[in-house]
Scaffold this motif. Structure first.
Motif, PDB file in Angstrom:
ATOM      1  N   ARG A   1     -23.317 -41.388 -11.218  1.00  0.00           N
ATOM      2  CA  ARG A   1     -22.662 -41.408 -12.595  1.00  0.00           C
ATOM      3  C   ARG A   1     -22.595 -40.121 -13.290  1.00  0.00           C
ATOM      4  NH1 ARG A   1     -25.273 -43.030 -16.435  1.00  0.00           N
ATOM      5  NH2 ARG A   1     -27.479 -43.673 -15.409  1.00  0.00           N
ATOM      6  N   ALA A   2     -23.309 -39.020 -13.088  1.00  0.00           N
ATOM      7  CA  ALA A   2     -23.401 -38.039 -13.527  1.00  0.00           C
ATOM      8  C   ALA A   2     -23.005 -36.876 -12.938  1.00  0.00           C
ATOM      9  CB  ALA A   2     -24.867 -37.592 -14.173  1.00  0.00           C
ATOM     10  N   LEU A   3     -23.093 -36.822 -11.729  1.00  0.00           N
ATOM     11  CA  LEU A   3     -22.937 -35.548 -10.814  1.00  0.00           C
ATOM     12  C   LEU A   3     -21.794 -35.738  -9.632  1.00  0.00           C
ATOM     13  CD1 LEU A   3     -26.832 -34.971  -9.977  1.00  0.00           C
ATOM     14  CD2 LEU A   3     -25.345 -33.720 -11.747  1.00  0.00           C
ATOM     15  N   GLY A   4     -21.073 -34.669  -9.642  1.00  0.00           N
ATOM     16  CA  GLY A   4     -20.100 -34.356  -8.606  1.00  0.00           C
ATOM     17  C   GLY A   4     -20.536 -33.313  -7.531  1.00  0.00           C
ATOM     18  N   PHE A   5     -20.241 -33.291  -6.255  1.00  0.00           N
ATOM     19  CA  PHE A   5     -20.808 -32.408  -5.529  1.00  0.00           C
ATOM     20  C   PHE A   5     -19.534 -31.835  -4.716  1.00  0.00           C
ATOM     21  CE2 PHE A   5     -24.293 -35.237  -6.177  1.00  0.00           C
ATOM     22  CZ  PHE A   5     -25.502 -34.475  -6.356  1.00  0.00           C
ATOM     23  N   VAL A   6     -19.522 -30.671  -4.495  1.00  0.00           N
ATOM     24  CA  VAL A   6     -18.862 -29.631  -3.467  1.00  0.00           C
ATOM     25  C   VAL A   6     -19.558 -28.850  -2.721  1.00  0.00           C
ATOM     26  CG1 VAL A   6     -16.797 -28.239  -3.350  1.00  0.00           C
ATOM     27  CG2 VAL A   6     -16.825 -29.603  -5.241  1.00  0.00           C
ATOM     28  N   PHE A   7     -19.355 -28.880  -1.395  1.00  0.00           N
ATOM     29  CA  PHE A   7     -20.254 -28.343  -0.273  1.00  0.00           C
ATOM     30  C   PHE A   7     -19.329 -27.299   0.474  1.00  0.00           C
ATOM     31  CE2 PHE A   7     -22.318 -32.293  -0.996  1.00  0.00           C
ATOM     32  CZ  PHE A   7     -23.441 -32.026  -1.320  1.00  0.00           C
ATOM     33  N   GLN A   8     -20.012 -26.199   1.116  1.00  0.00           N
ATOM     34  CA  GLN A   8     -19.359 -25.146   2.006  1.00  0.00           C
ATOM     35  C   GLN A   8     -18.625 -26.114   3.120  1.00  0.00           C
ATOM     36  OE1 GLN A   8     -21.728 -22.162   3.533  1.00  0.00           O
ATOM     37  NE2 GLN A   8     -20.296 -21.584   4.906  1.00  0.00           N
ATOM     38  N   SER A   9     -19.270 -26.888   3.867  1.00  0.00           N
ATOM     39  CA  SER A   9     -18.676 -27.730   4.826  1.00  0.00           C
ATOM     40  C   SER A   9     -18.096 -29.072   4.045  1.00  0.00           C
ATOM     41  CB  SER A   9     -19.603 -28.382   5.747  1.00  0.00           C
ATOM     42  OG  SER A   9     -20.109 -27.493   6.471  1.00  0.00           O
ATOM     43  N   PHE A  10     -16.476 -29.406   4.354  1.00  0.00           N
ATOM     44  CA  PHE A  10     -15.853 -30.261   3.403  1.00  0.00           C
ATOM     45  C   PHE A  10     -16.375 -31.945   3.393  1.00  0.00           C
ATOM     46  CE2 PHE A  10     -13.089 -26.973   5.459  1.00  0.00           C
ATOM     47  CZ  PHE A  10     -13.222 -26.017   4.359  1.00  0.00           C
TER      48      PHE A  10
ATOM     49  N   GLN B   1      -6.883 -26.656   1.722  1.00  0.00           N
ATOM     50  CA  GLN B   1      -6.548 -27.647   1.133  1.00  0.00           C
ATOM     51  C   GLN B   1      -7.624 -29.013   1.563  1.00  0.00           C
ATOM     52  OE1 GLN B   1      -3.052 -27.810   3.959  1.00  0.00           O
ATOM     53  NE2 GLN B   1      -1.697 -27.503   2.368  1.00  0.00           N
ATOM     54  N   GLN B   2      -8.372 -28.586   2.471  1.00  0.00           N
ATOM     55  CA  GLN B   2      -9.505 -29.678   2.787  1.00  0.00           C
ATOM     56  C   GLN B   2     -10.491 -29.557   1.637  1.00  0.00           C
ATOM     57  OE1 GLN B   2     -11.193 -30.408   6.838  1.00  0.00           O
ATOM     58  NE2 GLN B   2      -9.533 -28.879   7.402  1.00  0.00           N
ATOM     59  N   GLN B   3     -10.837 -28.145   1.322  1.00  0.00           N
ATOM     60  CA  GLN B   3     -11.694 -27.988  -0.093  1.00  0.00           C
ATOM     61  C   GLN B   3     -10.979 -28.448  -1.287  1.00  0.00           C
ATOM     62  OE1 GLN B   3     -14.655 -28.209  -0.629  1.00  0.00           O
ATOM     63  NE2 GLN B   3     -15.552 -25.970  -0.413  1.00  0.00           N
ATOM     64  N   ARG B   4      -9.767 -28.501  -1.604  1.00  0.00           N
ATOM     65  CA  ARG B   4      -9.046 -29.076  -2.599  1.00  0.00           C
ATOM     66  C   ARG B   4      -9.457 -30.645  -2.662  1.00  0.00           C
ATOM     67  NH1 ARG B   4      -4.942 -26.063  -5.010  1.00  0.00           N
ATOM     68  NH2 ARG B   4      -4.918 -24.030  -4.762  1.00  0.00           N
ATOM     69  N   VAL B   5      -9.485 -31.222  -1.400  1.00  0.00           N
ATOM     70  CA  VAL B   5      -9.417 -32.768  -1.222  1.00  0.00           C
ATOM     71  C   VAL B   5     -11.052 -32.945  -1.706  1.00  0.00           C
ATOM     72  CG1 VAL B   5      -9.628 -34.647   0.270  1.00  0.00           C
ATOM     73  CG2 VAL B   5      -7.748 -33.220   0.547  1.00  0.00           C
TER      74      VAL B   5
ATOM     75  N   LEU C   1     -20.673 -30.581 -12.238  1.00  0.00           N
ATOM     76  CA  LEU C   1     -20.151 -30.538 -11.114  1.00  0.00           C
ATOM     77  C   LEU C   1     -21.010 -29.341 -10.410  1.00  0.00           C
ATOM     78  CD1 LEU C   1     -17.827 -30.979  -9.178  1.00  0.00           C
ATOM     79  CD2 LEU C   1     -16.628 -29.234  -9.819  1.00  0.00           C
ATOM     80  N   LEU C   2     -21.711 -29.806  -9.269  1.00  0.00           N
ATOM     81  CA  LEU C   2     -22.592 -28.929  -8.365  1.00  0.00           C
ATOM     82  C   LEU C   2     -21.636 -28.406  -7.036  1.00  0.00           C
ATOM     83  CD1 LEU C   2     -25.683 -31.151  -8.568  1.00  0.00           C
ATOM     84  CD2 LEU C   2     -24.827 -29.104 -10.196  1.00  0.00           C
ATOM     85  N   ALA C   3     -21.887 -27.217  -6.888  1.00  0.00           N
ATOM     86  CA  ALA C   3     -20.805 -26.453  -5.685  1.00  0.00           C
ATOM     87  C   ALA C   3     -22.048 -25.764  -4.829  1.00  0.00           C
ATOM     88  CB  ALA C   3     -19.829 -25.923  -6.098  1.00  0.00           C
ATOM     89  N   ASP C   4     -22.141 -25.939  -3.701  1.00  0.00           N
ATOM     90  CA  ASP C   4     -22.948 -25.159  -2.657  1.00  0.00           C
ATOM     91  C   ASP C   4     -22.114 -24.321  -1.902  1.00  0.00           C
ATOM     92  OD1 ASP C   4     -25.140 -24.048  -1.359  1.00  0.00           O
ATOM     93  OD2 ASP C   4     -25.959 -25.692  -0.838  1.00  0.00           O
ATOM     94  N   GLU C   5     -21.815 -23.005  -2.049  1.00  0.00           N
ATOM     95  CA  GLU C   5     -21.133 -22.017  -1.334  1.00  0.00           C
ATOM     96  C   GLU C   5     -19.691 -22.405  -0.878  1.00  0.00           C
ATOM     97  OE1 GLU C   5     -21.955 -19.155  -0.657  1.00  0.00           O
ATOM     98  OE2 GLU C   5     -24.035 -18.713  -0.638  1.00  0.00           O
ATOM     99  N   PRO C   6     -18.951 -23.102  -1.990  1.00  0.00           N
ATOM    100  CA  PRO C   6     -17.590 -23.731  -1.962  1.00  0.00           C
ATOM    101  C   PRO C   6     -16.553 -22.742  -1.113  1.00  0.00           C
ATOM    102  CG  PRO C   6     -17.863 -23.114  -4.095  1.00  0.00           C
ATOM    103  CD  PRO C   6     -19.311 -22.676  -3.549  1.00  0.00           C
TER     104      PRO C   6
ATOM    105  N   ILE D   1      -9.275 -21.605  -4.828  1.00  0.00           N
ATOM    106  CA  ILE D   1     -10.430 -22.586  -5.288  1.00  0.00           C
ATOM    107  C   ILE D   1     -11.114 -22.140  -6.377  1.00  0.00           C
ATOM    108  CG2 ILE D   1     -12.555 -23.451  -4.191  1.00  0.00           C
ATOM    109  CD1 ILE D   1      -9.866 -24.456  -3.056  1.00  0.00           C
ATOM    110  N   MET D   2     -11.618 -21.019  -6.705  1.00  0.00           N
ATOM    111  CA  MET D   2     -11.997 -20.417  -8.051  1.00  0.00           C
ATOM    112  C   MET D   2     -11.111 -20.805  -9.163  1.00  0.00           C
ATOM    113  SD  MET D   2     -14.926 -19.887  -7.108  1.00  0.00           S
ATOM    114  CE  MET D   2     -15.498 -19.636  -8.554  1.00  0.00           C
ATOM    115  N   LYS D   3      -9.862 -20.635  -9.081  1.00  0.00           N
ATOM    116  CA  LYS D   3      -9.031 -21.188 -10.041  1.00  0.00           C
ATOM    117  C   LYS D   3      -9.102 -22.478 -10.125  1.00  0.00           C
ATOM    118  CE  LYS D   3      -4.235 -20.709 -11.713  1.00  0.00           C
ATOM    119  NZ  LYS D   3      -4.162 -22.247 -11.946  1.00  0.00           N
ATOM    120  N   LEU D   4      -9.459 -23.461  -9.318  1.00  0.00           N
ATOM    121  CA  LEU D   4      -9.466 -24.709  -9.600  1.00  0.00           C
ATOM    122  C   LEU D   4     -10.871 -24.812 -10.555  1.00  0.00           C
ATOM    123  CD1 LEU D   4      -8.494 -26.729  -6.322  1.00  0.00           C
ATOM    124  CD2 LEU D   4      -7.429 -26.540  -8.623  1.00  0.00           C
TER     125      LEU D   4
END
Length: 233
Positions: free
Chosen positions: A92-101, A155-159, A172-177, A189-192
């Protein structure tokens, strides 16, 4: 005063070795982290490999538990929640973005974005409309029905970012995105991330890259499991 989005009090993390009995001192990766992150803040956790930054992010993301200390997420004590309660709060509270998509190769980009919502009970039509809107937001309206193999790394990282935002997470939590991307694509990606931040999202981003860290409002530099520096970027 508004409660912090994230509040960590004397967080430690020790990984046991061998038998894990009383004779096993283990490896202490985090050594007393105390940190508050305000709602709507954009922070970077920076440090070299082994500094503890990814371990700390995993604790913040309820993917791991601290050995000791108190962790409050959006005002709720997350330290003593059982696995189901943690899973519910995480979804409910968290979204994740990782280095590997971590995109499913046989699914389209749109289907990958919809995936986190399938267990929410929301109607499929509602999820699809939300996913389509997010795909437009990240600039991939014309790539919704492409499979990952037909998309560039950026594009995969945008997805992956659209997928992370599907459930409208507070944080939003991001690990080496940007770790697998060239400098130009990293900038896109940083602009996003800045667009998401301006929309009100709290962001915690792990990076070893000084240039990426300076994109945040605040940099928390870790060294040997401790906070070495806490500065405005």
């Amino acid at each position: 005063m508004t409660q912090p989005a994230i509040s960590l009090k004397d967080i430690t993390k020790t990984f046991l070795q061998g038998k894990g009995d009383e004779s096993d001192p283990g490896i202490k990766v985090l050594k007393g982290i105390t940190l508050d992150v305000a709602q709507g803040e954009f922070i970077a956790l920076q440090g070299t490999s082994g500094s503890g930054k990814s371990t700390l992010l995993h604790i913040i993301g309820l993917l791991d538990r601290p050995t000791a200390g108190v962790y409050s997420l959006l005002g709720r004590d997350a330290s003593n929640l059982d696995d189901d309660q943690q899973s519910d709060l995480r979804n409910r509270a968290l979204g994740f973005v990782f280095q590997s998509f971590y995109l499913i190769s046989y699914a389209t980009a749109l289907e990958n974005v919809i995936l986190p919502g399938l267990y929410s009970g929301r109607p499929r039509a509602e999820l699809t409309a939300r996913a389509e809107n997010l795909m437009e937001r990240v600039g991939l309206a014309d790539r919704m029905h492409f499979k990952p193999s037909r998309l560039s790394g950026g594009q995969q990282q945008r997805v992956a970012m659209a997928r992370a935002l599907l459930n409208d997470p507070r944080i939003l939590l991001a690990d080496e995105p940007t770790g697998q991307l060239d400098s130009h694509t990293s900038g896109e990606i940083m602009k996003l991330f800045h667009d998401v931040h301006r929309a009100g999202q709290t962001i915690v981003l792990v990076t070893h890259d000084e240039d990426v860290a300076r994109e945040a409002d605040r940099i928390i530099r870790l060294h040997d499991g401790r906070i070495a520096e806490d500065v405005k970027a």
